[in-house]
Design a protein around this motif. Structure first.
Motif, PDB file in Angstrom:
ATOM      1  N   THR A 156      35.326  31.050  44.204  1.00 43.69           N
ATOM      2  CA  THR A 156      36.367  31.725  44.974  1.00 43.69           C
ATOM      3  C   THR A 156      37.728  31.531  44.319  1.00 43.69           C
ATOM      4  O   THR A 156      38.533  32.471  44.233  1.00 43.69           O
ATOM      5  N   LYS A 159      37.956  33.756  41.344  1.00 43.34           N
ATOM      6  CA  LYS A 159      38.175  35.151  41.756  1.00 43.34           C
ATOM      7  C   LYS A 159      39.633  35.397  42.149  1.00 43.34           C
ATOM      8  O   LYS A 159      40.204  36.436  41.820  1.00 43.34           O
ATOM      9  N   PHE A 217      35.539  40.801  45.627  1.00 45.51           N
ATOM     10  CA  PHE A 217      35.301  40.056  46.866  1.00 45.51           C
ATOM     11  C   PHE A 217      34.289  40.773  47.765  1.00 45.51           C
ATOM     12  O   PHE A 217      34.035  40.324  48.878  1.00 45.51           O
ATOM     13  N   GLU A 290      30.833  31.560  48.881  1.00 37.86           N
ATOM     14  CA  GLU A 290      32.012  32.370  49.117  1.00 37.86           C
ATOM     15  C   GLU A 290      32.885  31.777  50.219  1.00 37.86           C
ATOM     16  O   GLU A 290      34.100  31.933  50.236  1.00 37.86           O
TER      17      GLU A 290
END
Length: 292
Positions: A156, A159, A217, A290
């Motif tokens: 995460t 990202k 996402f 996530e």
């Protein structure tokens, strides 16, 4: 833990970190950095300088001593980044882990402050700051991984860093901020297109930047989005060379621009790391990861 025993995403994170430190060390030791953007800011520092050093502002900014001090600060920062390369390699060594972690944090702070200086240079445009997220985030993430028991890269966080990098670039390509002339020049020099076509291409690239920044996402489409980001990171990094290298002055121009390609390595490697992690986990684990 030996480097060859580390998971592939961690080793790739090390590559990203070393590349950023190498490129920025090259810049600071051989070229220049925007320290004067802060240290020559009359509105911010005039009162402090004149009251502390008993000189006029004009004497301060024209003094060879001032310039020498700034040069020393720039070169010293370059040495810290140079040491950061070794810290990146040694951070998983029991003997050197504490000192290496300190250097990683120090390097990350330095890279963040560099991003702030570039942001200030662009009249505090936030897009300029967040475009460097992957660069100052690389040593910070490696520091975090080195302290964790699992030695897993937080997907995460990767990202978020990638998305901010793409959004920052996209805000310029879309024209939300004034389109940088060097964006247009690099497109023209690399592809041999007209100015108008180059601007249209950049606008389209800006739209895609925003789409993929959101798309990574969304589980159903994140993998192709990440692969596009890998390609984008490679091409835009290499554009610093393809757009500026002069065959007749190859060595000189390569020395001037290669470091700009090197410190952009995370722009391609970060999405690659995220892609590898996502491909290696089961769907039910993906939800947990996530939300981590």
């Amino acid at each position: 833990m030996k480097t060859d025993q580390l998971p592939l995403p961690v080793r790739l994170l090390q590559v990203s970190c070393m590349a950023v430190f190498l490129g920025r060390a090259w810049q600071h030791l051989l070229w220049d950095a925007p320290f004067r953007t802060l240290l020559w800011d009359e509105g911010l520092l005039k009162g402090f300088v004149e009251s502390t050093f008993d000189v006029t502002w004009f004497e301060y900014v024209t003094s060879p001593t001032t310039d020498l001090v700034i040069q020393i600060l720039i070169r010293s920062t370059g040495i810290i980044y140079l040491l950061g390369i070794f810290a990146t390699w040694l951070v998983f060594s029991k003997k050197w882990e504490k000192f290496s972690r300190f250097l990683l944090l120090l390097g990350s702070v330095g890279l963040f402050m560099l991003a702030v200086l570039y942001c200030k240079e662009k009249y505090y445009q936030l897009g300029q700051l967040i475009e460097y997220s992957s660069q100052f985030g690389a040593p910070l993430l490696l520091w975090w991984v080195s302290k964790s028991e699992t030695k897993r890269v937080p997907v995460t966080a990767i990202k978020v860093a990638i998305a901010l990098t793409f959004i920052g670039h996209g805000l310029y390509a879309l024209g939300y901020y004034p389109l940088p002339g060097h964006f247009v020049d690099m497109t023209i020099n690399t592809l041999g297109v007209s100015e108008e076509f180059a601007k249209s291409m950049l606008f389209a690239a800006g739209v895609i930047d925003m789409i993929v920044a959101i798309g990574i996402f969304i589980p159903a489409i994140q993998q192709p989005m990440l692969l596009y980001m890998v390609a984008w990171g490679v091409l835009t990094s290499l554009a610093r060379i393809t757009a500026h290298i002069d065959a007749q002055l190859f060595t000189a121009t390569l020395g001037q621009w290669l470091h700009e390609t090197i410190y952009r390595v995370p722009h391609a490697v970060f999405p690659m790391i995220a892609f590898i992690i996502i491909r290696s986990i089961k769907p039910k684990e993906e939800v947990i990861l996530e939300n981590a």
